[in-house]
Design an enzyme around this catalytic site. Structure first.
Site, PDB file in Angstrom:
ATOM      1  N   ASN A 299       0.830  -1.214   0.000  1.00  0.00           N
ATOM      2  CA  ASN A 299       0.000   0.000   0.000  1.00  0.00           C
ATOM      3  C   ASN A 299       0.855   1.250   0.000  1.00  0.00           C
ATOM      4  O   ASN A 299       1.952   1.284   0.550  1.00  0.00           O
ATOM      5  CB  ASN A 299      -0.970  -0.018   1.197  1.00  0.00           C
TER       6      ASN A 299
ATOM      7  N   GLY B 203      -0.839   6.811   1.991  1.00  0.00           N
ATOM      8  CA  GLY B 203      -0.388   8.183   2.299  1.00  0.00           C
ATOM      9  C   GLY B 203      -1.311   8.921   3.263  1.00  0.00           C
ATOM     10  O   GLY B 203      -1.603  10.103   3.072  1.00  0.00           O
TER      11      GLY B 203
ATOM     12  N   SER C  64       5.561   5.349   8.763  1.00  0.00           N
ATOM     13  CA  SER C  64       4.927   4.992   7.488  1.00  0.00           C
ATOM     14  C   SER C  64       5.875   5.367   6.354  1.00  0.00           C
ATOM     15  O   SER C  64       6.463   6.453   6.360  1.00  0.00           O
ATOM     16  CB  SER C  64       3.611   5.745   7.322  1.00  0.00           C
TER      17      SER C  64
ATOM     18  N   ASN D 259       5.791  -1.255  11.558  1.00  0.00           N
ATOM     19  CA  ASN D 259       5.000  -0.764  10.439  1.00  0.00           C
ATOM     20  C   ASN D 259       5.354  -1.604   9.192  1.00  0.00           C
ATOM     21  O   ASN D 259       6.050  -2.611   9.307  1.00  0.00           O
ATOM     22  CB  ASN D 259       5.312   0.724  10.212  1.00  0.00           C
ATOM     23  N   THR D 260       4.915  -1.184   8.028  1.00  0.00           N
ATOM     24  CA  THR D 260       5.183  -1.930   6.788  1.00  0.00           C
ATOM     25  C   THR D 260       6.636  -1.727   6.349  1.00  0.00           C
ATOM     26  O   THR D 260       7.308  -0.796   6.799  1.00  0.00           O
ATOM     27  CB  THR D 260       4.252  -1.446   5.667  1.00  0.00           C
TER      28      THR D 260
ATOM     29  N   TYR E 265      -3.302  -6.834  10.881  1.00  0.00           N
ATOM     30  CA  TYR E 265      -4.025  -6.170   9.797  1.00  0.00           C
ATOM     31  C   TYR E 265      -4.148  -7.156   8.625  1.00  0.00           C
ATOM     32  O   TYR E 265      -5.219  -7.709   8.349  1.00  0.00           O
ATOM     33  CB  TYR E 265      -3.300  -4.872   9.378  1.00  0.00           C
ATOM     34  N   THR E 266      -3.011  -7.434   7.951  1.00  0.00           N
ATOM     35  CA  THR E 266      -3.061  -8.225   6.710  1.00  0.00           C
ATOM     36  C   THR E 266      -3.577  -9.650   6.953  1.00  0.00           C
ATOM     37  O   THR E 266      -4.362 -10.172   6.155  1.00  0.00           O
ATOM     38  CB  THR E 266      -1.662  -8.249   6.060  1.00  0.00           C
TER      39      THR E 266
HETATM   40  C1  LIG Z   1      -3.566  -0.767   3.667  1.00  0.00           C
HETATM   41  C2  LIG Z   1      -2.774  -0.506   4.909  1.00  0.00           C
HETATM   42  C3  LIG Z   1      -2.858   0.758   5.521  1.00  0.00           C
HETATM   43  C4  LIG Z   1      -2.126   1.000   6.674  1.00  0.00           C
HETATM   44  N1  LIG Z   1      -2.239   2.224   7.264  1.00  0.00           N
HETATM   45  C5  LIG Z   1      -1.577   2.466   8.422  1.00  0.00           C
HETATM   46  C6  LIG Z   1      -1.725   3.699   9.081  1.00  0.00           C
HETATM   47  O1  LIG Z   1      -2.493   4.570   8.668  1.00  0.00           O
HETATM   48  N2  LIG Z   1      -1.011   3.897  10.221  1.00  0.00           N
HETATM   49  C7  LIG Z   1      -0.172   2.945  10.742  1.00  0.00           C
HETATM   50  O2  LIG Z   1       0.440   3.167  11.782  1.00  0.00           O
HETATM   51  N3  LIG Z   1      -0.030   1.750  10.130  1.00  0.00           N
HETATM   52  C8  LIG Z   1      -0.705   1.499   9.000  1.00  0.00           C
HETATM   53  N4  LIG Z   1      -0.561   0.291   8.391  1.00  0.00           N
HETATM   54  C9  LIG Z   1       0.391  -0.681   8.961  1.00  0.00           C
HETATM   55  C10 LIG Z   1      -0.275  -1.710   9.868  1.00  0.00           C
HETATM   56  O3  LIG Z   1      -0.848  -1.095  10.992  1.00  0.00           O
HETATM   57  C11 LIG Z   1       0.753  -2.758  10.341  1.00  0.00           C
HETATM   58  O4  LIG Z   1       1.720  -2.115  11.129  1.00  0.00           O
HETATM   59  C12 LIG Z   1       1.448  -3.449   9.195  1.00  0.00           C
HETATM   60  O5  LIG Z   1       0.569  -3.681   8.116  1.00  0.00           O
HETATM   61  C13 LIG Z   1       2.047  -4.793   9.622  1.00  0.00           C
HETATM   62  O6  LIG Z   1       1.052  -5.657  10.104  1.00  0.00           O
HETATM   63  P1  LIG Z   1       0.364  -6.803   9.211  1.00  0.00           P
HETATM   64  O7  LIG Z   1       1.458  -7.612   8.578  1.00  0.00           O
HETATM   65  O8  LIG Z   1      -0.506  -7.575  10.161  1.00  0.00           O
HETATM   66  O9  LIG Z   1      -0.432  -6.097   8.178  1.00  0.00           O
HETATM   67  C14 LIG Z   1      -1.284   0.005   7.231  1.00  0.00           C
HETATM   68  C15 LIG Z   1      -1.220  -1.255   6.615  1.00  0.00           C
HETATM   69  C16 LIG Z   1      -1.951  -1.526   5.482  1.00  0.00           C
HETATM   70  C17 LIG Z   1      -1.864  -2.892   4.848  1.00  0.00           C
END
Ligand SMILES: Cc1cc2nc3c(=O)[nH]c(=O)nc-3n(C[C@H](O)[C@H](O)[C@H](O)COP(=O)(O)O)c2cc1C
Length: 357
Positions: free
Chosen positions: A113, A116, A180, A245-246, A311-312
């Protein structure tokens, strides 16, 4: 086939952001009916854990980014999440990056993603939170804070200060998000001096109203950068760190990668931080990144961690993931004769390598 898999069969044929928007609207409108369709698991008293003095009803919470505008809290708090984190919210509403900006990497159970920080701004998010009926509030509500794209780096601290003031009366915890990859220059704020500027700016308001405060870190930081986050957490008496984070994988595309492709990096960072935080157990580490089963939670527990977010994994597995985790916890409590999770996790060194024993 369970309801979520039926939904997913259709949803995964459609544009990811379109279906996300549609789902969030539907969850906001029909929280009770839709949560009932997707999951029928009750919260268990014995699965509660304490995270930075806050009660999580189960050890896995919803990570930031899914409910950016706090539009579907009522829905998510009916699923067996331990806590709900909304945001990232910025002071002013902003559109985020041009579309398309969200992509599924289905074979790798991952997402890319570059949203932003698209969100409706702090006033709209606050309204959504304050208009909740008390019974619809989750046991633990986190608000994740970010700076606006147009705010220059040297004014970033003011954005965080404004946001902290805005949400300090409604949030159970808040998160400073400087990790981010999708806001130009944001990750530079992870430098120790830039972080110090942000937390210095928050000192006065925190004295007035001290809400547990976390710092969310990137998985791409070198050890030195992680050490800086630990030293900031100690110096500014943060409740903890959220890792991670990602991640950036240029070969995959511009943006942040989450899910299974992030897991190893995220795990490395979590292990490193848990090690560094061992002498200050007061500072919590919330683990996030690639969590997709109870095995992942168990591995984190065996290293001394406790609370995680997802999340994912939730996108790919749905609420069934939470139900599976809940059932696995029941199995473990029974096998170990522990009364509850607090007792089970009181000494991580005693946890066996395999939870199935
Ligand atoms: C589509 C998407 C949007 C995200 N938006 C945010 C965000 O606004 N703020 C934030 O701190 N992390 C954001 N993240 C990161 C997630 O909170 C998380 O830290 C990251 O995806 C790793 O976890 P996961 O592997 O379970 O997805 C986002 C992730 C995804 C996939």
């Amino acid at each position: 086939m369970n309801t979520y898999n039926l939904f997913k069969n259709i949803a995964f044929k459609l544009d990811p952001e379109l279906i996300h928007e549609f789902s969030m609207k539907s969850f906001g409108l029909f929280p009770r009916a839709l949560s009932g369709l997707f999951a029928t698991e009750d919260f268990r008293q014995t699965h509660q854990i304490e995270v930075a003095g806050l009660k999580w009803s189960s050890p896995v919470g919803l990570a930031a980014g899914l409910d950016k505008n706090a539009a579907a809290i009522d829905f998510f708090s009916r699923l067996p999440f331990g806590a709900i984190e909304v945001g990232t919210v910025t002071p002013k509403a902003q559109e985020g990056n041009p579309k398309p900006r969200l992509f599924r990497l289905v074979e790798q159970e991952s997402l890319l993603n570059r949203m932003g920080f698209n969100n409706h701004g702090m006033n709209a998010v606050l309204d959504n939170i304050t208009s909740l009926e008390p019974a619809s509030r989750p046991g633990c509500l986190g608000v994740n804070l970010g700076k606006n794209k147009i705010t220059p780096a040297d004014k970033a601290a003011i954005d965080y200060q404004v946001l902290y003031k805005k949400f300090c009366d409604v949030a159970d915890y808040m998160v400073i998000n400087v990790s981010s990859p999708n806001t130009p220059g944001l990750r530079d704020l992870q430098e120790e001096s830039a972080l110090a500027e942000i937390f210095d700016a928050l000192a006065d308001v925190r004295q007035f109203k001290n809400v547990p405060l976390f710092l969310k870190v990137a998985p791409d930081l070198p050890d030195q950068g992680l050490d800086a986050c630990v030293s900031i957490a100690k110096k500014y008496k943060l409740a903890g760190l959220i890792a991670t984070n990602t991640t950036i994988i240029p070969d995959i595309g511009v943006g942040g990668v989450s899910g299974q492709l992030l897991k190893q990096k995220s795990k490395r960072v979590r292990s490193y931080l848990l090690d560094r935080l061992r002498e200050t157990p007061r500072i919590e580490l919330i683990g996030v990144g690639g969590v997709a089963s109870f095995d992942d939670v168990w591995e984190f527990w065996r290293e001394g961690g406790r609370a995680m977010q997802v999340y994912t994994g939730f996108i790919y597995k749905g609420p069934g993931l939470l139900v599976d985790i809940s059932k696995s916890i029941d199995v473990v409590l029974k096998k170990t004769n522990a009364n509850d999770l607090a007792e089970l996790l009181s000494d991580h060194k005693k946890l066996p390598a395999d939870w199935r024993m």
